[in-house]
Design a protein around this motif. Sequence first.
Motif, PDB file in Angstrom:
ATOM      1  N   TYR A 120       0.802  -1.215   0.000  1.00 47.21           N
ATOM      2  CA  TYR A 120       0.000   0.000   0.000  1.00 47.21           C
ATOM      3  C   TYR A 120       0.843   1.277   0.000  1.00 47.21           C
ATOM      4  O   TYR A 120       0.466   2.280  -0.613  1.00 47.21           O
ATOM      5  CB  TYR A 120      -0.956  -0.009   1.196  1.00 47.21           C
ATOM      6  CG  TYR A 120      -1.941  -1.150   1.161  1.00 47.21           C
ATOM      7  CD1 TYR A 120      -2.906  -1.224   0.164  1.00 47.21           C
ATOM      8  CD2 TYR A 120      -1.891  -2.178   2.114  1.00 47.21           C
ATOM      9  CE1 TYR A 120      -3.804  -2.279   0.111  1.00 47.21           C
ATOM     10  CE2 TYR A 120      -2.780  -3.233   2.069  1.00 47.21           C
ATOM     11  CZ  TYR A 120      -3.743  -3.280   1.073  1.00 47.21           C
ATOM     12  OH  TYR A 120      -4.621  -4.333   1.021  1.00 47.21           O
ATOM     13  N   HIS A 124       0.529   4.187  -2.917  1.00 48.82           N
ATOM     14  CA  HIS A 124       0.242   5.619  -2.730  1.00 48.82           C
ATOM     15  C   HIS A 124       1.376   6.504  -3.266  1.00 48.82           C
ATOM     16  O   HIS A 124       1.117   7.596  -3.775  1.00 48.82           O
ATOM     17  CB  HIS A 124      -0.029   5.905  -1.255  1.00 48.82           C
ATOM     18  CG  HIS A 124      -1.372   5.415  -0.806  1.00 48.82           C
ATOM     19  ND1 HIS A 124      -2.554   6.038  -1.146  1.00 48.82           N
ATOM     20  CD2 HIS A 124      -1.731   4.328  -0.081  1.00 48.82           C
ATOM     21  CE1 HIS A 124      -3.576   5.382  -0.642  1.00 48.82           C
ATOM     22  NE2 HIS A 124      -3.105   4.331   0.010  1.00 48.82           N
ATOM     23  N   GLU A 128       0.777   9.323  -6.101  1.00 52.18           N
ATOM     24  CA  GLU A 128       1.210  10.721  -5.984  1.00 52.18           C
ATOM     25  C   GLU A 128       2.000  11.149  -7.209  1.00 52.18           C
ATOM     26  O   GLU A 128       1.802  12.241  -7.751  1.00 52.18           O
ATOM     27  CB  GLU A 128       2.055  10.897  -4.720  1.00 52.18           C
ATOM     28  CG  GLU A 128       1.249  10.829  -3.428  1.00 52.18           C
ATOM     29  CD  GLU A 128       2.146  10.893  -2.196  1.00 52.18           C
ATOM     30  OE1 GLU A 128       3.325  11.259  -2.346  1.00 52.18           O
ATOM     31  OE2 GLU A 128       1.659  10.579  -1.098  1.00 52.18           O
TER      32      GLU A 128
END
Length: 273
Positions: A120, A124, A128
């Motif tokens: 995870y 992320h 981004e």
Amino acid sequence: MADRQLTTLRDQLRSPTLPYQEATALLTKSKLLLLQSQSLTPSRQSPPSLLVLAREILELGALHSIRSRDAASFIRYVDQLQPFYSLAPGHPAAVSGGAVAERNKITGLYLLLLLSQSRYSEFHSELEALATREGGGSAVDVEGDRYLGYPIRLERWLMEGSYDRVWKAMKKGEVPCEEYGVFSEILTTQIRSEIASSSERAYPSLPLSSTKSLLFLESEGAVVEFAQQRGWIVRDGQIFFPAAAESEEPEKDVSQMAIENTLGYARQLETIV
């Protein structure tokens, strides 16, 4: 000469039914030609036409890796593609037009791979970087894309415990393309494990029939087999969770809400069928 040979190889690789061994041989030949032409990675000496072919061939290699469930090979192709995806918009070989969809397909598949491996933090970080690449500042800016939005929504629903939404999204008719369906089985196993863990925390026991619906298993026999793997006790049509029985007060809240949502969705499906 290299342009013609690489174009022929690219066209051969476009067949989705090409056996993996044949695809591997074609890809090896293609990469050797690109290396000899100084076009395997972008450089000032690389002809733009060869760079476009190089990107397309690497993308096809990534897709063949996914179809053959070779995660390590897929990741290598993704790494090789990054310099091509990072070319400035004004560069002759920069991704534009119809090529954007193919780039987003590969990127979305990579996000799904990270999600299926529970990575995870990397998911992320990639998100981004993706939002920055697309000129936005959050996942919302890219969620509207057919390929990129799919893993973003799945990840959010997984974090919320909205497993019913994830089940529905992973159905064959809901995935953006064939390659995305490869991850359905992996994510199904992962979600079953998460639901099982939540069930152990939220309840001391559940009816066998409810557990079948909860885990989206096809028969009560499959539930019994799954229960044995988890160390659950099956008796008188009930599933007993030893972990919950040993605790003083079973935890509910979010876990219970997620389970009840999933049970409700599963029962609706049974009514429809």
